[in-house]
Design a protein around this motif. Structure first.
Motif, PDB file in Angstrom:
ATOM      1  N   GLU A  64       0.813  -1.215   0.000  1.00  0.00           N
ATOM      2  CA  GLU A  64       0.000   0.000   0.000  1.00  0.00           C
ATOM      3  C   GLU A  64       0.850   1.269   0.000  1.00  0.00           C
ATOM      4  OE1 GLU A  64      -0.460  -2.414   2.528  1.00  0.00           O
ATOM      5  OE2 GLU A  64      -1.924  -3.454   1.269  1.00  0.00           O
ATOM      6  N   ASP A  67       3.923   2.778  -5.091  1.00  0.00           N
ATOM      7  CA  ASP A  67       3.110   3.159  -6.242  1.00  0.00           C
ATOM      8  C   ASP A  67       3.980   3.056  -7.491  1.00  0.00           C
ATOM      9  OD1 ASP A  67       0.808   4.162  -7.545  1.00  0.00           O
ATOM     10  OD2 ASP A  67       1.639   6.191  -7.502  1.00  0.00           O
ATOM     11  N   THR A  69       3.803   3.640 -11.571  1.00  0.00           N
ATOM     12  CA  THR A  69       3.001   4.221 -12.647  1.00  0.00           C
ATOM     13  C   THR A  69       3.879   4.489 -13.866  1.00  0.00           C
ATOM     14  OG1 THR A  69       3.376   6.475 -11.827  1.00  0.00           O
ATOM     15  CG2 THR A  69       1.384   5.370 -11.070  1.00  0.00           C
ATOM     16  N   ARG A  78       7.225   5.224  -6.654  1.00  0.00           N
ATOM     17  CA  ARG A  78       7.209   6.062  -5.453  1.00  0.00           C
ATOM     18  C   ARG A  78       6.968   5.207  -4.225  1.00  0.00           C
ATOM     19  NH1 ARG A  78       3.998   9.039  -9.183  1.00  0.00           N
ATOM     20  NH2 ARG A  78       4.945  11.043  -9.704  1.00  0.00           N
ATOM     21  N   GLN A 100      11.292   8.639  -4.741  1.00  0.00           N
ATOM     22  CA  GLN A 100      10.737   8.591  -6.095  1.00  0.00           C
ATOM     23  C   GLN A 100      11.881   8.266  -7.030  1.00  0.00           C
ATOM     24  OE1 GLN A 100       7.903  11.539  -7.593  1.00  0.00           O
ATOM     25  NE2 GLN A 100       9.337  11.926  -9.268  1.00  0.00           N
TER      26      GLN A 100
END
Length: 143
Positions: A64, A67, A69, A78, A100
Motif C-alpha cells: 500500500e 506506487d 506508474t 514512489r 521517487q
C-alpha cells in the motif's frame, strides 16, 4: 558561450522533450533506494522476445505504501512510509522515508507487472516486436 548538447545536431529532429527529461534525471542523483537492472533473456516457448527487470530494495515498505506508474515515456516508482504514532522508539535508526525513482522508457516499452517479495520490488518491462512498415510518401509538384 553557447552550450552544445548531444541533440544539437540538425539531424535530430523532435528530441527536445528527451533532452529535457535527461537533464531532469541527471539532477536527481539520490542513491535511495538502491536498485538493479537486468536483461531478461528471450524465451521462444512462451513467445517472449526479452526485456528488462528493475529490482529496488524497498525493505520496510508495504504494498500500500508503494506506487508504480507510467507517465508519458517514464516509469515512476514512489514509496511513502507513514510514521506510526502509537510506537514509542527508544532508538530509531530506520527512518520512515519517501522516495521517487524515475526511469525513461523507450517507445514501445510496456510494463508487464510488478512483484513485491522479501523486501524487493521487481518491475518487468517488455518491448513487443513492432510491425515493420514502409510508408510511401507522395510527392506533389507545385508550379
Amino acid at each position: 558561450m553557447t552550450r552544445m548538447t548531444p541533440f544539437a545536431s540538425p539531424l535530430f529532429l523532435g528530441f527536445d522533450a528527451m533532452e529535457k527529461t535527461l537533464e531532469r534525471l541527471s539532477k536527481s542523483n539520490d542513491g535511495y533506494p538502491p536498485y538493479n537492472i537486468e536483461r531478461l533473456m528471450p524465451d521462444p516457448s512462451i513467445d517472449f522476445a526479452g526485456g528488462f527487470r528493475i529490482t529496488l530494495a524497498v525493505a520496510g515498505f508495504s504494498e500500500e505504501e508503494l506506487d508504480v506508474t507510467t507517465e508519458e515515456n517514464q516509469l515512476v516508482i514512489r514509496g511513502r512510509q507513514v510514521d506510526q504514532p502509537d510506537r514509542d522508539y527508544l532508538y530509531r535508526g530506520i527512518a520512515a522515508r519517501q522516495f521517487q525513482r524515475m526511469f525513461v522508457l523507450a517507445d514501445g516499452m510496456v510494463v508487464k507487472g510488478a512483484v513485491l517479495k522479501n523486501g524487493l520490488l521487481s518491475v518487468d518491462l517488455i518491448r513487443p516486436e513492432p510491425e515493420r512498415m514502409v510508408k510511401k510518401i507522395n510527392i506533389s509538384v507545385s508550379e
